[in-house]
Design an enzyme around this catalytic site. Structure first.
Site: not given
Ligand code: GLC
Length: 560
Positions: A210, A269
């Site tokens: 994440d 991500e």
């Molecule tokens: C990422 C997740 C999202 C979350 C954010 C903070 O982007 O996919 O859902 O709100 O991180 O953790």
């Protein structure tokens, strides 16, 4: 069926389960791990290789579990560690890999480390694991810099010190309940290596990381450029994103996962631009995958699609990695709805609420099916989001009082947030909560149309979206499309995305008509699958896969 390529993740299709909303075994309205285990055969029937499960760790759920209070356990609302072990055992028995979601940029403010930091003094070792700073201006009353939270408002919150005086500020790129770790701190690094080992030892096949691009901030925490747009353009010119030192973390994690057998996967991500920046996350000694969000944000226009695909493939080729393809996830408007709204690169981000113009569902679904058929032909790996195989639209009429996404509450520009893509999925039309559970309770209300789109209404129905996905996935596997070579085909006009994928001596020709006039299909090639009605011409917003090679046939002409 050809045997699985090695390593397994190179050409895999990975299905994202959002545990709150997939299947609810205990009937409390929130999905859970035993629910997931019970529904795993659906993934086998669908034909994917792996499941990625969004966070299920103990959490106050202020950001739906992306606010983790304990990285080595399961939230009782989702089950127990034993339930997790049972899930992974069943998945492996069914031939499915299991990816878990790691949230290293920040913890929950309920995490014991953050509670210790609050109780300790400025400058203490406890505070050093997070990013505490003195404020600016008289009395330190202003935040340390101008950074904004991605969910709206300042990225800094001021605390009250133990003696009751106004205190330091801590950084949170997201909600104030999500304090950012200081990744220059050795203890933070070793803690996370230990957490990786904890789950690897339990048998997970990899991690989705994440906010991978946010973990390291520019030293000295300088102000960001005044006009920076946090939502859509995270680049290294913004001091909180994509900093070079972040790659050291992934190098060390890669060394760690490489000590395990079974080709464990790291997927970043990283919302970064341009494609070359994304490619840095998948250099040979870093992560294996990075979500291709540039592709996800590409408007449904032929020229944009061609350019995005070309750039994406070139960028990863330069580092010897595979590209990933993704159209939906738990943070963006579902593509069955998104593709029916005016096409800009930012139509992805803000949710759609009851006061917004309501998208044309039929157009959205037609385009979504065509977009998926285009995506699943592309070389590399692909990620699917739960419910897209049913053609689920975004829930666009959720009233404010049911909304739970902190974006909705914090937003300074009226963004309704992400709840609309997170509604529990329908399994059986005639059961409570459309089969999500036995009680009918759901943490977000399901739109009535979800009943008609439930799995049992689509299974075995030739034109259904579920059967389309099954056909696409089976053909993709059998024809080796993930490991194929793509070459563009000319002669179809500007509104058609046309390419051939050659894999192991088999050619698949793919034509996607993004224009508004039908296109005559060449009679010499058999149709393998089509996202729209089976006819000898390709209707607008339709993709077809043909068996064989069109080169030398003179192409096809547009039919008025
Ligand atoms: C990422 C997740 C999202 C979350 C954010 C903070 O982007 O996919 O859902 O709100 O991180 O953790």
């Amino acid at each position: 069926m050809p045997s699985a390529p090695s390593p397994w993740w190179r050409y895999a299709v990975i299905y994202q389960v959002y545990p709150r909303s997939w299947a609810d075994a205990d009937g409390d309205g929130l999905g859970d791990l035993p629910g997931i285990t019970s529904r795993l055969p659906h993934l086998v029937e669908l034909g994917v290789d792996a499941v990625w499960i969004s966070p299920f760790y103990p959490s106050p759920q202020r950001d739906a579990g992306y606010d983790v209070a304990d990285y080595r356990d399961v939230d009782p609302r989702f089950g127990t560690l034993d339930d997790f072990d049972a899930l992974i055992e069943r998945a492996h028995a069914l031939g499915l890999k299991v990816i878990v979601d790691l949230v290293p940029n920040h913890s929950s403010s309920d995490h014991p480390w953050f509670q210790e930091a609050l109780a300790a003094a400025p400058g203490s070792p406890e505070r050093a694991r997070y990013i505490f700073r003195d404020g600016r201006g008289p009395g330190g009353d202003s935040p340390p810099n101008n950074w904004r939270s991605k969910f709206g408002g300042s990225a800094w919150t001021r605390i009250t010190e133990a003696d009751g005086s106004p205190g330091q500020w801590y950084l949170h790129l997201f909600d104030e309940s999500q304090p950012d770790f200081d990744w220059s701190h050795a203890e933070v690094r070793s803690e996370f290596e230990d957490i990786l080992r904890f789950w690897l030892d339990r048998g997970v096949d990899g991690f989705r990381i994440d906010v991978a691009h946010g973990m390291v901030k520019t030293e000295g925490f300088p102000d960001a450029p005044d006009d920076y747009d946090l939502a859509v353009d995270p680049t290294a010119s913004q001091p909180m994103w994509d900093q070079p030192a972040v790659h050291d973390i992934f190098r060390s994690w890669r060394r760690l996962v490489d000590t395990y057998d079974g080709d464990r996967l790291l997927c970043a991500e990283a919302w970064v631009r341009p494609d070359e920046a994304l490619a840095r996350y998948v250099r040979p000694d870093e992560c294996h995958h990075s979500f291709n969000f540039g592709y996800l944000m590409t408007p449904w226009r032929a020229a944009d699609q061609r350019e995005s695909i070309t750039r994406s493939l070139e960028a990863v080729r330069s580092v010897g990695a595979v590209q990933t393809w993704v159209l939906s996830n738990h943070d963006v408007v579902r593509h069955a709805t998104r593709l029916a709204v005016p096409q800009t690169t930012t139509s992805v981000i803000p949710g759609i609420g009851p006061d917004d113009p309501q998208p044309d569902a039929e157009l959205g679904l037609r385009r979504a099916r065509a977009a998926t058929a285009l995506m699943l032909a592309l070389p590399g790996a692909a990620y699917l989001y739960q419910g897209e195989e049913l053609g689920l639209p975004e829930a666009t009429t959720l009233p404010p009082d049911v909304r739970q996404d902190p974006t909705f509450w914090r937003s300074d520009d009226g963004d309704v947030g992400r709840d609309g893509c997170r509604v529990p999925v329908p399994w059986e039309a005639d059961r409570p909560a459309f089969g999500f559970n036995e009680t009918g309770a759901t943490w977000l209300p399901q739109p009535a149309v979800y009943g008609q789109l439930s799995v049992d209404r689509q299974r075995g129905v030739p034109d259904s979206t579920f059967e389309l996905y099954r056909s696409l996935l089976a053909l993709r596997r059998d024809r080796g499309l993930g490991r194929g070579e793509l070459s563009w085909l000319g002669g179809f006009g500007t509104d058609v995305v046309a390419f051939a994928v050659v894999a192991g001596g088999t050619t698949t020709t793919v034509l996607a008509n993004l224009g508004d006039t039908p296109l005559a299909l060449p009679s010499q090639l058999d149709v393998l699958v089509t996202s729209g009605p089976a006819r000898r011409d390709l209707l607008p917003d339709t993709t077809v896969w043909l068996d064989g090679d069109l080169s030398g046939t003179g192409g096809i002409s547009s039919r008025a």
